[in-house]
Design a protein around this motif. Structure first.
Motif, PDB file in Angstrom:
ATOM      1  N   ARG A   3       0.826  -1.216   0.000  1.00  0.00           N
ATOM      2  CA  ARG A   3       0.000   0.000   0.000  1.00  0.00           C
ATOM      3  C   ARG A   3       0.850   1.250   0.000  1.00  0.00           C
ATOM      4  O   ARG A   3       0.493   2.247  -0.605  1.00  0.00           O
ATOM      5  CB  ARG A   3      -0.948   0.005   1.188  1.00  0.00           C
ATOM      6  CG  ARG A   3      -2.087  -0.957   1.033  1.00  0.00           C
ATOM      7  CD  ARG A   3      -3.087  -0.822   2.149  1.00  0.00           C
ATOM      8  NE  ARG A   3      -4.124  -1.807   1.981  1.00  0.00           N
ATOM      9  CZ  ARG A   3      -4.864  -2.282   2.950  1.00  0.00           C
ATOM     10  NH1 ARG A   3      -4.683  -1.855   4.188  1.00  0.00           N
ATOM     11  NH2 ARG A   3      -5.784  -3.182   2.717  1.00  0.00           N
ATOM     12  N   ALA A   4       1.975   1.202   0.685  1.00  0.00           N
ATOM     13  CA  ALA A   4       2.887   2.345   0.743  1.00  0.00           C
ATOM     14  C   ALA A   4       3.790   2.386  -0.493  1.00  0.00           C
ATOM     15  O   ALA A   4       4.609   3.285  -0.616  1.00  0.00           O
ATOM     16  CB  ALA A   4       3.739   2.274   2.002  1.00  0.00           C
ATOM     17  N   GLN A   5       3.624   1.438  -1.383  1.00  0.00           N
ATOM     18  CA  GLN A   5       4.433   1.291  -2.586  1.00  0.00           C
ATOM     19  C   GLN A   5       5.927   1.161  -2.271  1.00  0.00           C
ATOM     20  O   GLN A   5       6.781   1.590  -3.027  1.00  0.00           O
ATOM     21  CB  GLN A   5       4.157   2.424  -3.575  1.00  0.00           C
ATOM     22  CG  GLN A   5       2.748   2.395  -4.087  1.00  0.00           C
ATOM     23  CD  GLN A   5       2.502   3.368  -5.220  1.00  0.00           C
ATOM     24  OE1 GLN A   5       3.329   4.196  -5.557  1.00  0.00           O
ATOM     25  NE2 GLN A   5       1.331   3.260  -5.820  1.00  0.00           N
ATOM     26  N   ASP A   6       6.202   0.538  -1.150  1.00  0.00           N
ATOM     27  CA  ASP A   6       7.581   0.196  -0.793  1.00  0.00           C
ATOM     28  C   ASP A   6       7.798  -1.229  -1.297  1.00  0.00           C
ATOM     29  O   ASP A   6       7.765  -2.195  -0.542  1.00  0.00           O
ATOM     30  CB  ASP A   6       7.787   0.288   0.724  1.00  0.00           C
ATOM     31  CG  ASP A   6       9.217   0.006   1.141  1.00  0.00           C
ATOM     32  OD1 ASP A   6      10.028  -0.403   0.273  1.00  0.00           O
ATOM     33  OD2 ASP A   6       9.525   0.186   2.326  1.00  0.00           O
ATOM     34  N   PHE A   7       7.995  -1.321  -2.599  1.00  0.00           N
ATOM     35  CA  PHE A   7       8.021  -2.629  -3.250  1.00  0.00           C
ATOM     36  C   PHE A   7       9.221  -3.475  -2.846  1.00  0.00           C
ATOM     37  O   PHE A   7       9.125  -4.696  -2.771  1.00  0.00           O
ATOM     38  CB  PHE A   7       7.940  -2.466  -4.767  1.00  0.00           C
ATOM     39  CG  PHE A   7       6.666  -1.822  -5.218  1.00  0.00           C
ATOM     40  CD1 PHE A   7       5.443  -2.451  -5.018  1.00  0.00           C
ATOM     41  CD2 PHE A   7       6.683  -0.577  -5.808  1.00  0.00           C
ATOM     42  CE1 PHE A   7       4.251  -1.867  -5.409  1.00  0.00           C
ATOM     43  CE2 PHE A   7       5.491   0.023  -6.215  1.00  0.00           C
ATOM     44  CZ  PHE A   7       4.280  -0.617  -6.020  1.00  0.00           C
TER      45      PHE A   7
END
Length: 105
Positions: A3-7
């Motif tokens: 969700r935080a786009q901390d892939f």
């Protein structure tokens, strides 16, 4: 992390729980998570491609599984697998995953 786009963080977390998700039959969950990861990150982490192939195989998507597993092998996992015949491809990869003999990226 997704969700935080901390892939990068998400990928590491997925590598840690993928076998558990597969064992619990949570193939759709793992599939959704892997679809959210950018392709460049999947290419950098062959283990995630292997888990993707494993989940696809167990969900009956054999062609897609073989493609994901082939990509994983092309991306660096191939030196760690010894596959004698193409028909043993998926089974061989699964045995290596279960045994934990596929290294992390």
């Amino acid at each position: 992390a997704l969700r935080a786009q901390d892939f990068e963080d998400a990928a590491g977390l997925m590598e840690g729980v993928a076998q558990e998700l597969i064992a619990e039959g949570r193939l759709r969950t793992l599939g959704r998570w892997l679809e959210a990861v950018p392709g460049a990150l999947l290419r950098a982490r062959p283990r995630l491609r292997l888990y993707q192939g494993w989940a696809l195989n167990l969900s009956g998507q054999i062609d897609a599984a073989q493609e994901a597993l082939s990509r994983a092998l092309a991306l660096g996992a191939s030196s760690h697998l010894h596959i004698d015949r193409k028909t043993e491809f998926v089974d061989s990869v699964m045995r290596h995953l279960i045994a934990g003999t596929i290294p992390s990226a």
